[in-house]
Scaffold this motif. Structure first.
Motif, PDB file in Angstrom:
ATOM      1  N   GLY A  38       0.822  -1.199   0.000  1.00 21.33           N
ATOM      2  CA  GLY A  38       0.000   0.000   0.000  1.00 21.33           C
ATOM      3  C   GLY A  38       0.859   1.253   0.000  1.00 21.33           C
ATOM      4  O   GLY A  38       2.087   1.197  -0.176  1.00 21.33           O
ATOM      5  N   PHE A  39       0.214   2.403   0.217  1.00 22.56           N
ATOM      6  CA  PHE A  39       0.943   3.664   0.095  1.00 22.56           C
ATOM      7  C   PHE A  39       1.999   3.836   1.185  1.00 22.56           C
ATOM      8  O   PHE A  39       3.113   4.300   0.896  1.00 22.56           O
ATOM      9  N   GLU A  57       5.960   4.084   0.367  1.00 24.71           N
ATOM     10  CA  GLU A  57       6.762   5.247   0.751  1.00 24.71           C
ATOM     11  C   GLU A  57       7.975   4.837   1.571  1.00 24.71           C
ATOM     12  O   GLU A  57       9.071   5.387   1.389  1.00 24.71           O
ATOM     13  N   LEU A  64      -2.320  -1.897  -4.611  1.00 25.73           N
ATOM     14  CA  LEU A  64      -3.130  -0.678  -4.724  1.00 25.73           C
ATOM     15  C   LEU A  64      -4.403  -0.867  -5.556  1.00 25.73           C
ATOM     16  O   LEU A  64      -5.039   0.104  -5.965  1.00 25.73           O
ATOM     17  N   SER A 111       2.422   0.995  -9.007  1.00 22.12           N
ATOM     18  CA  SER A 111       3.350   0.124  -8.279  1.00 22.12           C
ATOM     19  C   SER A 111       4.554  -0.276  -9.126  1.00 22.12           C
ATOM     20  O   SER A 111       5.548  -0.788  -8.591  1.00 22.12           O
ATOM     21  N   HIS A 160      -7.544   9.724   5.497  1.00 22.97           N
ATOM     22  CA  HIS A 160      -6.673  10.646   4.773  1.00 22.97           C
ATOM     23  C   HIS A 160      -6.490  11.942   5.564  1.00 22.97           C
ATOM     24  O   HIS A 160      -7.394  12.387   6.282  1.00 22.97           O
ATOM     25  N   TRP A 175      -2.404  12.044  -1.243  1.00 20.27           N
ATOM     26  CA  TRP A 175      -1.232  12.120  -2.104  1.00 20.27           C
ATOM     27  C   TRP A 175      -0.142  11.225  -1.545  1.00 20.27           C
ATOM     28  O   TRP A 175      -0.174  10.822  -0.370  1.00 20.27           O
ATOM     29  N   SER A 176       0.816  10.912  -2.373  1.00 25.44           N
ATOM     30  CA  SER A 176       1.946  10.096  -1.954  1.00 25.44           C
ATOM     31  C   SER A 176       3.152  10.510  -2.783  1.00 25.44           C
ATOM     32  O   SER A 176       3.020  10.827  -3.971  1.00 25.44           O
ATOM     33  N   GLN A 179       6.726   9.046  -4.016  1.00 30.19           N
ATOM     34  CA  GLN A 179       7.516   7.819  -4.122  1.00 30.19           C
ATOM     35  C   GLN A 179       8.547   7.944  -5.242  1.00 30.19           C
ATOM     36  O   GLN A 179       8.197   8.296  -6.364  1.00 30.19           O
TER      37      GLN A 179
END
Length: 387
Positions: free
Chosen positions: A149-150, A154, A176, A189, A289, A321-322, A324
């Motif tokens: 997952g996020f 990260e 995801l 991913s 979130h 948001w993420s 990576q």
């Protein structure tokens, strides 16, 4: 109301306290938090803080000079709500009498059964978690992240930048897929493979090996993945067990109306622990979130102070948001139920694009990689579109 108790001292609780003052409440305000820290920002824990780019002072959510005229009870764990006596009970035996209560106790990281006490195994949810993991990553070596997952992604991205050998293990065939759908989940991913991080999908974890410290992750297909450090990123559970028997209805969190009101009068819930009713979809949803924790307390506080007489209005679409591997990923809306996804700008292969999810021709979600301006234009359209 003479006294309002906010149970939870992270972003959602702080936002509720701010909203109370902003909306004219001038009575006694008590903020209760089980961690010993003032409110701090959690998103950087898996990124800048974990990498050592920022310090603890940079995480503070309260600007210099802000004074909410609140009593802060930190390091105090709530154990129940006594509705008959209008009180919040604490683990140390104290009670906080309150005419109104805001539940903002968030969520806790899920753990792998049987791994307690094994050194080198981490979750990442709190400042203490991040401190411990940062110290371990500084030693280098082999990191295995369980969960694609996020948060897991990260951590993998941060560890890769620090020079560790990183493997991500995901039980689902496509990481995801839940929040993004299978096609877009695969595209996002793929950032792992772009940077030489191993991604093992469609296989579960049988257990961990090691006597006092973890040395490997054992997969259900018989493979063994060597590990010096393991991060478990398999989701979070709402912190609501303390409410059992209180009369607050629980169902994957605190079950709320569209304005955050619970089954008890003068009690509302916000943040990761709250399952709000979505009038568009006709279901209850728990939104974990940052933006929800910041925005939704306004409606809940208005309902608390008015006794539900204020129309909560149309909730904004969830947004997260993420960051990576140097790529900014943004998503808003709900991918579930979309019958079509189209790329509106850019190209997925370039890791720079905007994709719009539609149901019956209406946009219900938008995903972007490295396209913040176009993303924001599409996000505004989601607010008015049926979902």
């Amino acid at each position: 109301m003479r006294t309002v108790a906010v149970v939870g001292a992270s972003l959602a609780g702080l936002s509720a306290a701010r909203s109370l003052r902003k909306q004219g409440y001038d009575g006694r305000l008590v903020v209760i938090g089980d961690e010993p820290y003032r409110p701090y920002d959690r998103p950087p824990l898996s990124k800048e803080f974990l990498a050592g780019d920022i310090g603890e002072a940079d995480l503070a959510l309260e600007p210099d000079g802000e004074d909410l005229q609140a009593e802060w009870l930190l390091g105090a764990r709530a154990t129940g709500v006594d509705s008959a006596h209008r009180a919040v009970r604490l683990a140390d035996g104290r009670e906080v009498r309150a005419d109104g209560v805001v539940i903002a106790t968030g969520a806790a990281a899920r753990r792998l059964p049987g791994t307690d006490g094994l050194a080198g195994v981490h979750t990442l949810r709190t400042l203490d978690d991040a401190r411990a993991l940062r110290d371990e990553l500084a030693l280098g070596g082999r990191l295995v992240v369980i969960g694609g997952g996020f948060i897991g992604a990260e951590v993998a991205s941060t560890a890769y930048a620090l020079g560790l050998d990183v493997t991500v293990v995901e039980a689902a065939p496509t990481p995801l897929a839940g929040p993004l759908g299978e096609t877009m989940g695969s595209i996002v991913s793929a950032l792992h493979a772009d940077h030489g991080v191993r991604l093992l999908c469609g296989v579960g974890v049988k257990g961990l090996s090691g006597e006092t410290r973890v040395d490997a992750v054992l997969l259900e297909d018989g493979r063994t993945v060597p590990a010096d450090t393991v991060v478990v990123g398999v989701g979070a559970r709402p912190c609501v067990e303390w409410l059992e028997g209180s009369g607050v209805v629980l169902d994957n969190g605190v079950k709320c109306g569209a304005d955050g009101r619970t089954s008890l009068a003068a009690v509302v819930a916000v943040g990761d622990c709250a399952s709000w009713y979505d009038p568009h979809a006709g279901v209850h949803r728990r939104v974990e979130h940052w933006t929800g924790a910041r925005e939704r307390p306004d409606a809940a506080v208005a309902a608390l102070l008015s006794g539900g007489a204020v129309d909560p209005g149309v909730p904004r679409s969830p947004y997260f948001w993420s960051d990576q591997y140097g790529v900014k990923i943004q998503f808003a809306g709900h991918a579930a139920g979309a019958d079509r996804v189209t790329v509106e700008q850019g190209a997925p292969g370039d890791r720079s694009f905007v994709a719009v999810y539609r149901r019956a021709g209406h946009p219900v979600a938008v995903l972007a990689m490295n396209q913040p301006r176009v993303f924001m234009r599409w996000r505004k359209q989601l607010i008015a579109a049926p979902s």
